[in-house]
Every structure is written in structure tokens, then in C-alpha cells.
Motif scaffolding. Structure first.
Motif, PDB file in Angstrom:
ATOM      1  N   ALA A   1      73.375  27.272  94.329  1.00 40.23           N
ATOM      2  CA  ALA A   1      72.957  28.382  93.387  1.00 40.23           C
ATOM      3  C   ALA A   1      73.312  27.691  92.110  1.00 40.23           C
ATOM      4  O   ALA A   1      73.989  27.079  91.680  1.00 40.23           O
ATOM      5  CB  ALA A   1      73.837  29.627  93.440  1.00 40.23           C
ATOM      6  N   PRO A   2      72.296  28.061  91.008  1.00 39.43           N
ATOM      7  CA  PRO A   2      72.236  27.521  89.771  1.00 39.43           C
ATOM      8  C   PRO A   2      73.489  28.046  89.085  1.00 39.43           C
ATOM      9  O   PRO A   2      73.880  29.290  89.274  1.00 39.43           O
ATOM     10  CB  PRO A   2      71.055  28.304  88.968  1.00 39.43           C
ATOM     11  N   GLY A   3      74.205  27.365  88.257  1.00 33.62           N
ATOM     12  CA  GLY A   3      75.239  27.620  87.460  1.00 33.62           C
ATOM     13  C   GLY A   3      74.903  28.795  86.464  1.00 33.62           C
ATOM     14  O   GLY A   3      75.788  29.751  86.415  1.00 33.62           O
ATOM     15  N   ALA A   4      73.627  28.954  86.412  1.00 33.33           N
ATOM     16  CA  ALA A   4      73.340  30.346  85.253  1.00 33.33           C
ATOM     17  C   ALA A   4      73.722  31.498  86.064  1.00 33.33           C
ATOM     18  O   ALA A   4      73.952  32.624  85.615  1.00 33.33           O
ATOM     19  CB  ALA A   4      71.943  30.153  84.830  1.00 33.33           C
ATOM     20  N   ASP A   5      73.654  31.323  87.495  1.00 34.62           N
ATOM     21  CA  ASP A   5      73.647  32.530  88.366  1.00 34.62           C
ATOM     22  C   ASP A   5      75.173  32.794  88.471  1.00 34.62           C
ATOM     23  O   ASP A   5      75.552  33.911  88.623  1.00 34.62           O
ATOM     24  CB  ASP A   5      73.210  32.383  89.652  1.00 34.62           C
ATOM     25  N   ILE A   6      75.958  31.887  88.741  1.00 35.55           N
ATOM     26  CA  ILE A   6      77.297  32.110  89.167  1.00 35.55           C
ATOM     27  C   ILE A   6      78.239  32.306  87.942  1.00 35.55           C
ATOM     28  O   ILE A   6      79.150  33.059  88.142  1.00 35.55           O
ATOM     29  CB  ILE A   6      77.748  30.862  90.047  1.00 35.55           C
ATOM     30  N   VAL A   7      77.997  31.423  86.770  1.00 36.77           N
ATOM     31  CA  VAL A   7      79.083  31.533  85.728  1.00 36.77           C
ATOM     32  C   VAL A   7      78.334  31.850  84.537  1.00 36.77           C
ATOM     33  O   VAL A   7      78.837  32.243  83.548  1.00 36.77           O
ATOM     34  CB  VAL A   7      79.931  30.324  85.474  1.00 36.77           C
TER      35      VAL A   7
ATOM     36  N   THR B   1      79.114  40.208  93.302  1.00 34.49           N
ATOM     37  CA  THR B   1      80.180  39.178  92.777  1.00 34.49           C
ATOM     38  C   THR B   1      79.661  38.601  91.286  1.00 34.49           C
ATOM     39  O   THR B   1      79.970  38.318  90.479  1.00 34.49           O
ATOM     40  CB  THR B   1      80.494  38.290  93.721  1.00 34.49           C
ATOM     41  N   PHE B   2      78.044  38.153  91.847  1.00 29.76           N
ATOM     42  CA  PHE B   2      77.472  37.311  90.698  1.00 29.76           C
ATOM     43  C   PHE B   2      76.705  38.200  89.991  1.00 29.76           C
ATOM     44  O   PHE B   2      75.287  37.917  90.580  1.00 29.76           O
ATOM     45  CB  PHE B   2      77.132  36.097  91.258  1.00 29.76           C
ATOM     46  N   PRO B   3      76.619  38.974  88.978  1.00 25.54           N
ATOM     47  CA  PRO B   3      75.690  39.604  88.404  1.00 25.54           C
ATOM     48  C   PRO B   3      74.431  38.967  87.875  1.00 25.54           C
ATOM     49  O   PRO B   3      73.330  39.691  87.693  1.00 25.54           O
ATOM     50  CB  PRO B   3      76.518  40.418  87.309  1.00 25.54           C
ATOM     51  N   ASN B   4      74.554  37.719  87.467  1.00 25.56           N
ATOM     52  CA  ASN B   4      73.367  36.878  87.018  1.00 25.56           C
ATOM     53  C   ASN B   4      72.417  36.518  88.440  1.00 25.56           C
ATOM     54  O   ASN B   4      71.373  35.903  87.949  1.00 25.56           O
ATOM     55  CB  ASN B   4      73.772  35.631  86.319  1.00 25.56           C
ATOM     56  N   ALA B   5      72.857  36.543  89.453  1.00 25.52           N
ATOM     57  CA  ALA B   5      71.862  36.175  90.546  1.00 25.52           C
ATOM     58  C   ALA B   5      70.826  37.364  90.930  1.00 25.52           C
ATOM     59  O   ALA B   5      71.321  38.320  91.221  1.00 25.52           O
ATOM     60  CB  ALA B   5      72.930  35.946  91.747  1.00 25.52           C
ATOM     61  N   ARG B   6      69.636  36.969  91.143  1.00 22.95           N
ATOM     62  CA  ARG B   6      68.676  37.994  91.415  1.00 22.95           C
ATOM     63  C   ARG B   6      68.243  37.714  92.794  1.00 22.95           C
ATOM     64  O   ARG B   6      67.595  38.810  93.409  1.00 22.95           O
ATOM     65  CB  ARG B   6      67.563  37.695  90.459  1.00 22.95           C
ATOM     66  N   GLU B   7      68.369  36.595  93.456  1.00 22.77           N
ATOM     67  CA  GLU B   7      67.424  36.416  94.698  1.00 22.77           C
ATOM     68  C   GLU B   7      68.185  35.186  95.453  1.00 22.77           C
ATOM     69  O   GLU B   7      68.676  34.214  94.885  1.00 22.77           O
ATOM     70  CB  GLU B   7      66.225  36.146  94.352  1.00 22.77           C
ATOM     71  N   LEU B   8      68.149  35.262  96.566  1.00 19.98           N
ATOM     72  CA  LEU B   8      68.401  34.019  97.695  1.00 19.98           C
ATOM     73  C   LEU B   8      67.344  33.814  98.437  1.00 19.98           C
ATOM     74  O   LEU B   8      67.031  34.741  99.091  1.00 19.98           O
ATOM     75  CB  LEU B   8      69.642  34.428  98.313  1.00 19.98           C
ATOM     76  N   GLU B   9      67.025  32.580  98.332  1.00 25.56           N
ATOM     77  CA  GLU B   9      66.045  32.320  99.439  1.00 25.56           C
ATOM     78  C   GLU B   9      66.600  31.947 100.511  1.00 25.56           C
ATOM     79  O   GLU B   9      67.489  30.748 100.564  1.00 25.56           O
ATOM     80  CB  GLU B   9      64.866  30.968  98.786  1.00 25.56           C
ATOM     81  N   LEU B  10      66.275  32.339 101.633  1.00 28.26           N
ATOM     82  CA  LEU B  10      66.991  32.006 103.061  1.00 28.26           C
ATOM     83  C   LEU B  10      66.530  31.751 104.063  1.00 28.26           C
ATOM     84  O   LEU B  10      65.405  32.205 104.173  1.00 28.26           O
ATOM     85  CB  LEU B  10      67.826  33.614 103.151  1.00 28.26           C
ATOM     86  N   GLN B  11      67.051  30.691 104.688  1.00 26.32           N
ATOM     87  CA  GLN B  11      66.523  30.179 106.024  1.00 26.32           C
ATOM     88  C   GLN B  11      67.523  30.348 107.213  1.00 26.32           C
ATOM     89  O   GLN B  11      68.543  29.805 106.739  1.00 26.32           O
ATOM     90  CB  GLN B  11      66.182  28.546 105.651  1.00 26.32           C
TER      91      GLN B  11
END
Ligand code: ZN
Length: 191
Positions: free
Chosen positions: A49-55, A156-166
Motif C-alpha cells: 500500500a502506498p505510504g499516502a494511504d497508510i500514513v 483504520t486507514f482513511p486515505n485508502a480508497r481501493e484494494l486491488e485483490l487477487q
């Protein structure tokens, strides 16, 4: 049995490697990548996850406040069952969890071919990107009860918008996009 798991695990590792390779220097803020592999009672997960998403930032930790944010994020990422919520009937427990922050360098290693200096200037924004990387192994005593996974990750991480999941199982691989406004993966009828 051990041999099969080793082969399966290396298949997962190869897939993750190629994804990492593809994403190098090109992650999109708000969008993380996750792989889940299920074989028998063992479940592997890997998150980038990008640092932007997490912190919320990707500059080098310049002060104690930044470092505290990173440390607390790493601690949150090391508790996968709080971020990715499995049905309690599946009886999943954490066998291994590790999380770290890694800098994503823009070294001209030749992978992109000989690009010229204009292009180098183009991604000279604020000194590169960071990503958080986590790897998990779970043991789920009753894997057939995994009919959904709830992604508390987005709370938990309000900047996260999406997870591309496999999701990789013994019957094949499937891709999903899990979004903040619908943070649940339904796996009913998987097998
Ligand atoms: Zn970035």
C-alpha cells in the motif's frame, strides 16, 4: 504435502514478484495491492500500500512525529485479523505477520530502457514514494466457513480508497477490486 505447499508458496511469490515489478515507480495513491492464497487450512496474504494511504505522506520521516506515525502504522499492519475480518466460524489465527515500510526508488537500473532526462525530471516531484509492505500467514481450522472477508482496513486507514485483490485457491485465481464504499469480499460458493 510439504512439497506441495512449497510449490504453491513459490507460485504465490512469483506472482507477487511480477506484480511488484510492474508497480515499481508507478503506484497510484489511494490504491493498494493485495494477494490472498488459500490452500487447505493455510492462508497467505501479502499487502502493498502506498505510504499516502497508510500514513498520509511519503516523504522521509523528518521528525519524531512522522516516525511515530510510521511506527504506529506498522504496528496496526502487524495485526491482520483486525484489518481483514474473517467469519469467526473459520477459526483463523495468525501464524506469522510482518510489516515494514520500504522506499520505492527511482533508480535508472535499465529496466525502463534508456529514458532521457526529461522523463527523469517529470517524476522529480517530492523525492520519490514509499510503500508499506506486509506479509501474513494464517491458519484457519475451518476454511470452508470463509464466505466473506470484511475490510476494516478502510476504517483504520482513511486515505485508502481501493484494494486491488487477487485471490488464489486450488481452483484458480480471481481478481477483485475492493472499494471503500463496499468494503466486503463475498466468497460464497467459492468451493
Ligand atoms: Zn507515492
Amino acid at each position: 504435502m510439504i512439497g506441495r505447499i512449497a510449490i504453491f508458496a513459490s507460485l504465490v511469490a512469483t506472482q507477487v514478484y511480477s506484480q511488484e515489478h510492474r508497480e515499481l515507480g508507478a503506484h497510484e495513491h489511494g490504491v493498494g495491492q493485495m494477494d490472498i492464497a488459500i490452500e487447505g487450512t493455510r492462508l497467505w496474504m501479502e499487502l502493498h500500500a502506498p505510504g499516502a494511504d497508510i500514513v498520509g505522506f511519503e516523504h522521509a520521516a523528518g521528525n519524531a512525529d512522522d516516525r511515530a506515525k510510521i511506527d504506529s502504522a506498522v504496528a496496526l499492519l502487524a495485526r491482520p485479523l483486525d484489518l481483514f475480518v474473517f467469519p469467526s466460524a473459520a477459526e483463523c489465527t495468525v501464524v506469522e505477520a510482518k510489516a515494514e515500510i520500504e522506499a520505492e526508488t527511482h533508480e535508472e537500473s535499465g529496466e525502463e530502457g534508456g529514458h532521457d532526462h526529461d522523463e527523469a525530471d517529470a517524476h522529480d516531484d517530492d523525492g520519490g514514494h514509499t510503500e508499506f509492505h506486509a506479509e501474513y500467514a494464517l491458519d484457519c481450522a475451518n476454511p470452508s466457513a470463509i464466505d466473506r472477508i470484511a475490510f476494516a482496513y478502510f476504517e483504520t486507514f482513511p486515505n485508502a480508497r481501493e484494494l486491488e485483490l487477487q485471490v488464489l485457491t486450488e481452483t484458480g485465481a480471481q481478481a477483485f477490486e475492493i472499494e471503500r464504499n463496499a468494503p466486503v469480499l463475498e466468497l460464497a460458493g467459492r468451493s
